[in-house]
Scaffold this active site. Structure first.
Site, PDB file in Angstrom:
ATOM      1  N   SER A   1      55.542   4.643  33.782  1.00 36.17           N
ATOM      2  CA  SER A   1      55.311   5.456  32.589  1.00 36.17           C
ATOM      3  C   SER A   1      54.747   6.810  33.002  1.00 36.17           C
ATOM      4  CB  SER A   1      54.366   4.746  31.615  1.00 36.17           C
ATOM      5  OG  SER A   1      53.065   4.701  32.146  1.00 36.17           O
TER       6      SER A   1
ATOM      7  N   GLY B   1      53.328   9.289  30.475  1.00 37.10           N
ATOM      8  CA  GLY B   1      52.819   9.916  29.258  1.00 37.10           C
ATOM      9  C   GLY B   1      53.934  10.384  28.342  1.00 37.10           C
TER      10      GLY B   1
ATOM     11  N   ASP C   1      48.771   0.097  27.761  1.00 40.80           N
ATOM     12  CA  ASP C   1      48.640  -1.324  27.383  1.00 40.80           C
ATOM     13  C   ASP C   1      49.598  -1.658  26.238  1.00 40.80           C
ATOM     14  OD1 ASP C   1      46.600  -1.214  29.202  1.00 40.80           O
ATOM     15  OD2 ASP C   1      45.008  -1.099  27.712  1.00 40.80           O
TER      16      ASP C   1
HETATM   17  N1  LIG Z   1      51.339  12.391  24.419  1.00 42.44           N
HETATM   18  C1  LIG Z   1      52.176  11.370  24.191  1.00 42.44           C
HETATM   19  N2  LIG Z   1      53.156  11.488  23.270  1.00 42.44           N
HETATM   20  C2  LIG Z   1      54.012  10.464  23.029  1.00 42.44           C
HETATM   21  N3  LIG Z   1      53.967   9.291  23.684  1.00 42.44           N
HETATM   22  C3  LIG Z   1      53.031   9.122  24.611  1.00 42.44           C
HETATM   23  C4  LIG Z   1      52.071  10.140  24.930  1.00 42.44           C
HETATM   24  N4  LIG Z   1      51.255   9.670  25.886  1.00 42.44           N
HETATM   25  C5  LIG Z   1      51.674   8.409  26.169  1.00 42.44           C
HETATM   26  N5  LIG Z   1      52.744   8.082  25.416  1.00 42.44           N
HETATM   27  C6  LIG Z   1      53.508   6.816  25.431  1.00 42.44           C
HETATM   28  O1  LIG Z   1      52.724   5.801  26.035  1.00 42.44           O
HETATM   29  C7  LIG Z   1      53.335   5.346  27.251  1.00 42.44           C
HETATM   30  C8  LIG Z   1      52.254   5.021  28.251  1.00 42.44           C
HETATM   31  O2  LIG Z   1      51.464   6.160  28.467  1.00 42.44           O
HETATM   32  P1  LIG Z   1      50.935   6.574  29.909  1.00 42.44           P
HETATM   33  O3  LIG Z   1      49.947   7.667  29.701  1.00 42.44           O
HETATM   34  O4  LIG Z   1      52.058   6.848  30.813  1.00 42.44           O
HETATM   35  O5  LIG Z   1      50.262   5.205  30.403  1.00 42.44           O
HETATM   36  P2  LIG Z   1      48.770   4.858  30.861  1.00 42.44           P
HETATM   37  O6  LIG Z   1      48.004   4.760  29.568  1.00 42.44           O
HETATM   38  O7  LIG Z   1      48.928   3.540  31.544  1.00 42.44           O
HETATM   39  O8  LIG Z   1      48.309   5.977  31.744  1.00 42.44           O
HETATM   40  C9  LIG Z   1      54.274   6.478  27.661  1.00 42.44           C
HETATM   41  O9  LIG Z   1      55.331   5.996  28.443  1.00 42.44           O
HETATM   42  C10 LIG Z   1      54.753   6.991  26.291  1.00 42.44           C
HETATM   43  O10 LIG Z   1      55.788   6.171  25.788  1.00 42.44           O
HETATM   44  O1  LIG Z   2      40.202  -1.555  34.358  1.00 41.12           O
HETATM   45  P1  LIG Z   2      40.294  -0.061  34.347  1.00 41.12           P
HETATM   46  O2  LIG Z   2      41.358   0.478  35.241  1.00 41.12           O
HETATM   47  O3  LIG Z   2      38.946   0.579  34.586  1.00 41.12           O
HETATM   48  O4  LIG Z   2      40.760   0.364  32.894  1.00 41.12           O
HETATM   49  C1  LIG Z   2      40.055  -0.037  31.769  1.00 41.12           C
HETATM   50  C2  LIG Z   2      40.359   0.848  30.636  1.00 41.12           C
HETATM   51  O5  LIG Z   2      41.751   0.826  30.405  1.00 41.12           O
HETATM   52  C3  LIG Z   2      42.031   0.628  29.026  1.00 41.12           C
HETATM   53  O6  LIG Z   2      42.481  -0.725  28.886  1.00 41.12           O
HETATM   54  C4  LIG Z   2      43.083   1.587  28.563  1.00 41.12           C
HETATM   55  O7  LIG Z   2      44.209   1.514  29.412  1.00 41.12           O
HETATM   56  P2  LIG Z   2      45.538   2.360  29.185  1.00 41.12           P
HETATM   57  O8  LIG Z   2      45.127   3.706  28.647  1.00 41.12           O
HETATM   58  O9  LIG Z   2      46.197   2.401  30.519  1.00 41.12           O
HETATM   59  O10 LIG Z   2      46.367   1.613  28.182  1.00 41.12           O
HETATM   60  C5  LIG Z   2      40.704   0.800  28.321  1.00 41.12           C
HETATM   61  O11 LIG Z   2      40.600  -0.002  27.181  1.00 41.12           O
HETATM   62  C6  LIG Z   2      39.700   0.414  29.365  1.00 41.12           C
HETATM   63  O12 LIG Z   2      38.458   1.040  29.185  1.00 41.12           O
END
Ligand SMILES: Nc1ncnc2c1ncn2[C@@H]1O[C@H](COP(=O)(O)OP(=O)(O)O)[C@@H](O)[C@H]1O
Ligand SMILES: O=P(O)(O)OC[C@H]1O[C@](O)(COP(=O)(O)O)[C@@H](O)[C@@H]1O
Length: 321
Positions: free
Chosen positions: A224, A226, A256
């Site tokens: 992924s 963002g 998540d």
């Molecule tokens: N600014 C955004 N606008 C639209 N969709 C988003 C945005 N940020 C995240 N997403 C959605 O959430 C998914 C996971 O976000 P990402 O930031 O890559 O993961 P993580 O939370 O694990 O860092 C992305 O693949 C996208 O589909």
């Molecule tokens: O275990 P880590 O890597 O510290 O991440 C925990 C954090 O990740 C989260 O699950 C959010 O994760 P994502 O933004 O990747 O979906 C939070 O709820 C939590 O505080």
């Protein structure tokens, strides 16, 4: 309906603040604050349970502040199979600014020892004896005391159960997880960069890295990035999904939500493109507010329609699949 065991080795209470703009070194007075039981596996469980699946949550929870978790699990309707350890589960601060920028402060978490890791494995085995599971997810960082070799051993045991193992973690733990070749991994582009050996800023570099993940033995390789969306490589080919443009208020929980959406689609035997569209739209829904995504949003069908899913041209993965 599927049965999924969601393991969070290092859960957290997420303390989300909504700020106009974060000012360092001074007093900030947010408009809104919210404390919620979280951590990656707990968030995935929240989404899966809301989608109607039978969910077991496990991992390690601090005995001294497990009240909010017990309440949340009751509300979610999931089975609590967390191993209690002494101390308090960490609190992670999430500082969301009006611009959409989020600063995460994730604490180290409470220490666990070898006996507690053994107890976790016994708990999972017991859960599998009670009823078969369709997937096991291990998500999030490692708590202090859980060494990398012990993590590899844990994943090896879980994989040996024969239940498809999904892993979403970062840093050295991600490298260890890839070595074990679980069914699926879902890093973001920053998390995979170390393994890939370069930054993953371009589309091509992301497709190449995800293809390499697949070649490393991971049947569902997901990356992924963002707002740039997702690359998915599996035995049938490679796909790209681009989320609709939304106003990003709080991106915590997007990854998540995406993982939960993919599990939901695949475990419900949905078509691949439909699965990817659903997970991507749901994760885009999640960034519009604090917490995970919901299909109950009034405009969810519009978000689905506006999510672009593309089967990538064969030349992107030529000779590799
Ligand atoms: N600014 C955004 N606008 C639209 N969709 C988003 C945005 N940020 C995240 N997403 C959605 O959430 C998914 C996971 O976000 P990402 O930031 O890559 O993961 P993580 O939370 O694990 O860092 C992305 O693949 C996208 O589909
Ligand atoms: O275990 P880590 O890597 O510290 O991440 C925990 C954090 O990740 C989260 O699950 C959010 O994760 P994502 O933004 O990747 O979906 C939070 O709820 C939590 O505080």
């Amino acid at each position: 309906m599927a049965r999924v065991i969601c393991i969070t080795l290092n859960p957290a209470l997420d303390l989300a603040f909504e700020l106009e703009e974060l000012a360092l070194g001074t007093v900030n007075r947010p408009k809104h604050a919210q404390l919620e039981a979280a951590g990656k596996g707990v968030n995935v469980a929240r989404v899966l349970a809301a989608l109607g699946h039978d969910v077991v949550v496990s991992g390690f929870l601090g005995r001294d502040n497990d009240g909010p978790f017990q309440l949340a699990f009751k509300h979610m309707g999931v089975t609590d199979a967390f191993v209690r350890v002494s101390g308090e589960t960490r609190i992670n601060a999430k500082l969301a600014e009006k611009s959409g920028r989020v600063t995460d402060i994730n604490g180290p978490g409470i220490g666990v020892d070898t006996a507690q890791v053994a107890s976790l494995l016994d708990t999972i085995e017991q859960q599998l004896n009670d009823a078969p599971a369709d997937a096991i997810l291990v998500a999030g960082s490692l708590p202090p005391g859980l060494s990398l070799p012990a993590f590899s051993e844990l994943l090896t045991h879980l994989k040996a159960t024969g239940v498809p193992l999904w892993v979403d973690t970062s840093g050295e733990a991600l490298l260890r997880a890839i070595e074990i070749a679980p069914e699926a991994v879902k890093p973001n582009e920053l998390e995979l960069a170390d393994w890939a050996g370069s930054t993953l800023e371009s589309h091509d570099s992301r497709v190449n890295a995800t293809t390499r993940l697949y070649q490393a033995g991971i049947k569902q390789a997901l990356l992924s990035a963002g707002a740039e969306g997702v690359i998915w490589v599996n035995t049938c080919g490679a796909w790209q999904a681009t989320p609709p443009s939304v106003q990003a208020v709080n991106t915590v929980g997007a990854g998540d939500t995406f993982v939960a959406g993919m599990l939901h689609g695949l475990l419900s035997q949905q078509d691949k493109e439909e699965t990817l569209r659903f997970a991507t739209a749901l994760s885009a829904e999640s960034v519009r507010h604090v917490g995970v995504g919901t299909t109950q949003a009034d405009d969810f069908s519009l978000l689905l329609q506006r999510t672009r899913v593309q089967h990538l041209h064969a030349s992107h993965t030529e000779g590799t699949l």
